[in-house]
Write an enzyme that holds these catalytic residues in place. Structure first.
Site, PDB file in Angstrom:
ATOM      1  N   GLY A 217      -1.036   6.277   0.885  1.00  0.00           N
ATOM      2  CA  GLY A 217      -1.160   5.042   0.134  1.00  0.00           C
ATOM      3  C   GLY A 217      -0.857   5.232  -1.344  1.00  0.00           C
ATOM      4  O   GLY A 217       0.000   6.037  -1.729  1.00  0.00           O
ATOM      5  N   SER A 218      -1.586   4.532  -2.159  1.00  0.00           N
ATOM      6  CA  SER A 218      -1.259   4.480  -3.588  1.00  0.00           C
ATOM      7  C   SER A 218      -1.541   5.764  -4.346  1.00  0.00           C
ATOM      8  O   SER A 218      -1.131   5.898  -5.505  1.00  0.00           O
ATOM      9  CB  SER A 218      -2.015   3.319  -4.249  1.00  0.00           C
ATOM     10  N   THR A 219      -2.234   6.728  -3.744  1.00  0.00           N
ATOM     11  CA  THR A 219      -2.389   8.010  -4.437  1.00  0.00           C
ATOM     12  C   THR A 219      -1.029   8.674  -4.650  1.00  0.00           C
ATOM     13  O   THR A 219      -0.857   9.444  -5.594  1.00  0.00           O
ATOM     14  CB  THR A 219      -3.314   8.963  -3.653  1.00  0.00           C
ATOM     15  N   PHE A 220      -0.055   8.341  -3.785  1.00  0.00           N
ATOM     16  CA  PHE A 220       1.286   8.928  -3.913  1.00  0.00           C
ATOM     17  C   PHE A 220       2.019   8.399  -5.147  1.00  0.00           C
ATOM     18  O   PHE A 220       3.016   8.977  -5.576  1.00  0.00           O
ATOM     19  CB  PHE A 220       2.101   8.632  -2.653  1.00  0.00           C
ATOM     20  N   LYS A 221       1.525   7.324  -5.740  1.00  0.00           N
ATOM     21  CA  LYS A 221       2.162   6.782  -6.936  1.00  0.00           C
ATOM     22  C   LYS A 221       2.170   7.795  -8.080  1.00  0.00           C
ATOM     23  O   LYS A 221       3.043   7.718  -8.966  1.00  0.00           O
ATOM     24  CB  LYS A 221       1.455   5.490  -7.362  1.00  0.00           C
TER      25      LYS A 221
END
Length: 483
Positions: free
Chosen positions: A213-217
């Site tokens: 999810g958004s941790t990959f941002k």
């Protein structure tokens, strides 16, 4: 000697030579394979002929041995102190089902059959040496904080010391007690554990890659800064809102429809977790540049040993532009383990340098002399010092003012990134809640990087968020590590 006798003698001599060659071949070349064969009862007898060496946490053993009853040849079996708490670290040593994780990797040290443990006389006589021990890097306080905070949730957590790469905590829940399956008559317990749909014997911290999810941002932002696509985390991006995936009519929504995500800076986009910004950023960079940064962080490494082999965290390569955009928010086919996402925060916390993560500091013999040391594991620069500093600053904004306020620790610098990962057919399953972070305490000089994933907490879909479920667990771990 007549001709017949001479021929018979030659044939007999050749047969003897053939037997000698065969025996030599078996002893010299096949000996180890035969000794290690799981059907070789002699190996099992040797393994449990004496109390096993210990796996050590915080200076104290978390394993032991007990005299068996009702077995003539397997004299001892493995026992565990706080087995459920440390199962993700130790693995199990079972008389019936072999050994896993640290128990398996260092089985010959722990049972005294490692050649390095033998003195010259032992080597000549074949006498079994006193067993050695495995000294881990695990901090008992961090381990317990993670285990207690995860509670009855299904998930995992990893904590790493960014400066050294030492793994301070590794927890997977639901867990199990390895003592239940250490003997020869534990078939019922073994069957229950294997039939459990929650798979308690799977080490989710290392072996369960999930959409991050958004941790990959954070990975995408690092790629954009290193590439020069944007000069700093405070430069306004070119990111329309709403954003339509390239070549499609699909509009990518933001979780917070009222957030100031149009042309937002990286700092603001991380603070509000703006999907449009990072999807557009990934599409602008292209799959090769994002993939290259992911690889530097540790993705697509099928041989990550800590020393237990971790499952490969994956960034795909065969994608169109729309799919590349989706990877920018940690979706499509991107997967990561908690170890991997802790490595991302660890590299940023350590000024852009990733120290190789490891959970064993040394292997020692019975006298405490070092057989193998892992304290000087290799490191490599992932991003520039400037990029790391800027992303830390933006992560602090996320905790202080954004989507991760539940991770705040009074008096400490805390930076993080939340994530809510969709999965299932048409994203129909309850999302995974993620959080990756770091903490530094100037008063103690300690620091830590953490990643937490909650697969299932029993909460309704609308109640699942990285801040609500994962960040409080990370906070407990960070407090235990830096205070």
């Amino acid at each position: 000697m007549n001709k017949t006798i001479r021929r018979t003698a030659v044939v007999c001599l050749l047969m003897v030579l053939a037997l000698l060659v065969r025996v030599t071949w078996v002893q010299a070349y096949q000996g180890k394979a035969l000794a290690d064969n799981e059907r070789n009862r002699r190996t099992l007898i040797d393994q449990y002929a004496q109390p096993l060496g210990d796996i050590v946490v915080g200076g104290s053993p978390v394993t032991g041995s007990a005299r068996t009853t009702g077995s003539d040849d397997l004299k001892y079996k493995r026992t565990y102190t706080d087995g459920e708490l440390y199962a993700a670290v130790t693995g199990y040593s079972s008389q019936a089902y072999r050994s896993t994780q640290l128990e398996g990797i260092y089985s010959h040290v722990l049972d005294g059959t490692d050649s390095r443990l033998k003195n010259p006389l032992d080597a000549l006589t074949g006498k079994q040496a006193a067993p050695g021990s495995v000294v881990t890097t695990i901090d008992p306080a961090v381990q317990k904080a993670a285990f207690d905070a995860l509670g009855d949730k299904k998930g995992a957590a990893v904590a790493i010391d960014p400066a050294t790469g030492r793994i301070l905590g590794m927890v997977s829940t639901p867990s199990y007690d390895p003592s239940q399956i250490s003997g020869t008559n534990d078939g019922d317990a073994w069957q229950r554990l294997n039939d459990d749909p929650d798979k308690p014997m799977v080490n989710r911290a290392l072996r369960q890659p999930l959409p991050p999810g958004s941790t990959f941002k954070l990975v995408v932002a690092a790629a954009a800064l290193e590439d020069g696509l944007y000069g700093s985390v405070d430069t306004r991006t070119r990111s329309q809102d709403p954003y339509t995936l390239p070549g499609t009519s699909t509009v990518l929504p933001n979780e917070n429809a009222s957030a100031p995500c149009e042309n937002a800076t990286i700092r603001t986009a991380l603070r509000y977790s703006c999907n449009n910004v990072f999807a557009k950023m990934a599409a602008d960079l292209g799959k090769d540049k994002v993939g290259a940064m992911a690889a530097k962080m540790g993705f697509n490494d099928a041989e990550r040993d800590v020393p237990v082999r971790a499952a490969e965290s994956f960034y795909p390569s065969d994608m169109d532009d729309a799919q590349t955009a989706l990877t920018g928010i940690g979706q499509f086919e991107v997967t990561a383990t908690p170890l991997q996402m802790a490595m991302v925060s660890s590299a940023l916390a350590n000024d852009g340098v990733l120290q190789s993560p490891h959970m064993v500091s040394e292997v020692v013999d019975a006298g405490g002399d070092t057989l193998t040391s892992y304290e000087d594991e290799p490191s490599r620069r992932i991003v520039s010092s400037s990029t790391a500093e800027q992303l830390r600053s933006a992560m602090v904004t996320v905790v202080d003012e954004g989507t991760a306020t539940n991770a705040r620790i009074a008096g400490a610098e805390v930076g993080g990134k939340t994530g809510t990962a969709q999965h299932g057919v048409d994203n129909s399953q309850t999302p995974y809640a993620w959080f990756t972070s770091y903490a530094k305490d100037a008063s103690t000089g300690k620091e830590v990087a953490v990643a937490v994933v909650v697969e299932d907490s029993g909460a309704t879909r609308s109640e699942v968020s990285g801040n609500g479920l994962a960040a409080p667990i990370a906070k407990k771990m960070m407090e235990a590590a830096v205070r």
